[in-house]
Design an enzyme around this catalytic site. Structure first.
Site, PDB file in Angstrom:
ATOM      1  N   GLY A  44      37.056  46.973  39.818  1.00  0.00           N
ATOM      2  CA  GLY A  44      38.299  46.397  40.308  1.00  0.00           C
ATOM      3  C   GLY A  44      38.714  45.227  39.439  1.00  0.00           C
ATOM      4  O   GLY A  44      37.862  44.562  38.830  1.00  0.00           O
ATOM      5  N   GLN A  49      43.246  37.576  37.459  1.00  0.00           N
ATOM      6  CA  GLN A  49      42.106  37.580  36.530  1.00  0.00           C
ATOM      7  C   GLN A  49      42.543  37.773  35.078  1.00  0.00           C
ATOM      8  O   GLN A  49      41.765  37.520  34.161  1.00  0.00           O
ATOM      9  CB  GLN A  49      41.106  38.676  36.903  1.00  0.00           C
ATOM     10  N   CYS A  88      31.600  39.620  39.803  1.00  0.00           N
ATOM     11  CA  CYS A  88      33.028  39.502  39.491  1.00  0.00           C
ATOM     12  C   CYS A  88      33.194  39.315  37.992  1.00  0.00           C
ATOM     13  O   CYS A  88      32.450  38.535  37.391  1.00  0.00           O
ATOM     14  CB  CYS A  88      33.611  38.303  40.249  1.00  0.00           C
ATOM     15  N   LEU A  89      34.172  40.005  37.411  1.00  0.00           N
ATOM     16  CA  LEU A  89      34.405  39.880  35.970  1.00  0.00           C
ATOM     17  C   LEU A  89      34.829  38.457  35.592  1.00  0.00           C
ATOM     18  O   LEU A  89      34.712  38.070  34.436  1.00  0.00           O
ATOM     19  CB  LEU A  89      35.470  40.886  35.511  1.00  0.00           C
ATOM     20  N   HIS A 130      37.369  42.366  48.036  1.00  0.00           N
ATOM     21  CA  HIS A 130      37.099  41.441  46.933  1.00  0.00           C
ATOM     22  C   HIS A 130      38.379  41.210  46.113  1.00  0.00           C
ATOM     23  O   HIS A 130      38.729  40.062  45.806  1.00  0.00           O
ATOM     24  CB  HIS A 130      35.974  42.021  46.049  1.00  0.00           C
ATOM     25  N   GLU A 131      39.079  42.308  45.772  1.00  0.00           N
ATOM     26  CA  GLU A 131      40.295  42.181  44.958  1.00  0.00           C
ATOM     27  C   GLU A 131      41.417  41.519  45.756  1.00  0.00           C
ATOM     28  O   GLU A 131      42.165  40.701  45.220  1.00  0.00           O
ATOM     29  CB  GLU A 131      40.749  43.551  44.435  1.00  0.00           C
ATOM     30  N   HIS A 134      41.164  37.821  45.654  1.00  0.00           N
ATOM     31  CA  HIS A 134      41.655  37.215  44.403  1.00  0.00           C
ATOM     32  C   HIS A 134      43.127  36.809  44.520  1.00  0.00           C
ATOM     33  O   HIS A 134      43.552  35.818  43.934  1.00  0.00           O
ATOM     34  CB  HIS A 134      41.530  38.209  43.242  1.00  0.00           C
TER      35      HIS A 134
HETATM   36 NI    NI Z   1      36.471  39.588  41.086  1.00  0.00          NI
END
Ligand code: NI
Length: 168
Positions: A44, A49, A88-89, A130-131, A134
């Site tokens: 995701g 991000q 998380c990226l 999670h997304e 963000h």
């Molecule tokens: Ni994330």
């Protein structure tokens, strides 16, 4: 390929704004997000991000779901929860268990503005939440208690200092 913003960048803490234009610019952004996510080996990726403070994320879980979610809303979450390791990226190199509702129903728009609804469980339910977080400036580490968060942030900082040092 887009740059992935990491912990400490202000855009990751903002409440994102709705998308109002369903144009070619949106399609170009979404394509670039899918590519960036694949390259980074993520399931995701949310617009903030990549530095875009708008309500949009993409999900790619092999065999389950591959789609862009524009202006998503969480309609329903289960009372039953599930705890699993999350990363998380934007906080690369660290993971921690996070407790979340086990199932979720999300409504969103596609790239043409058409409304769709998805019910997710397992990894999809986790990724959707999670997304979605963000888009409200919340990272998975913000879901931990103070002690856990401090530990994860310390590990992250240590890891990234080491990474910087190892560069020629
Ligand atoms: Ni994330």
């Amino acid at each position: 390929m887009l740059d992935i913003y990491t912990l400490g960048e202000e855009v990751l803490t903002e409440k994102c704004q709705p998308i109002t234009k369903f144009d070619s610019g949106l399609r170009v952004l979404v394509d670039a997000m899918f590519e960036t996510m694949a390259e980074a080996d993520g399931v995701g990726l949310a617009a903030p991000q990549v530095g875009v403070p708008n309500r949009l994320f993409v999900i790619n879980i092999k065999g389950v779901e591959r789609r862009a979610y524009v202006n998503p809303q969480i309609l329903e979450t289960s009372i039953e929860t599930d705890t699993a390791e999350e990363g998380c990226l934007s906080v690369p190199g660290v993971w921690h268990d996070v407790e979340r509702p086990a199932r979720v129903t999300v409504q969103a728009q596609d790239l043409e503005g058409k409304v769709f609804t998805v019910q997710g469980e397992g990894l999809l339910a986790r990724a959707l939440q999670h997304e979605y977080d963000h888009l409200n400036g919340t990272l998975f580490i913000d879901r931990l208690n103070d002690e856990e968060k401090e530990k994860v942030v310390k590990a992250y900082e240590k890891k990234n200092k080491a990474r910087r040092r190892s560069k020629p």
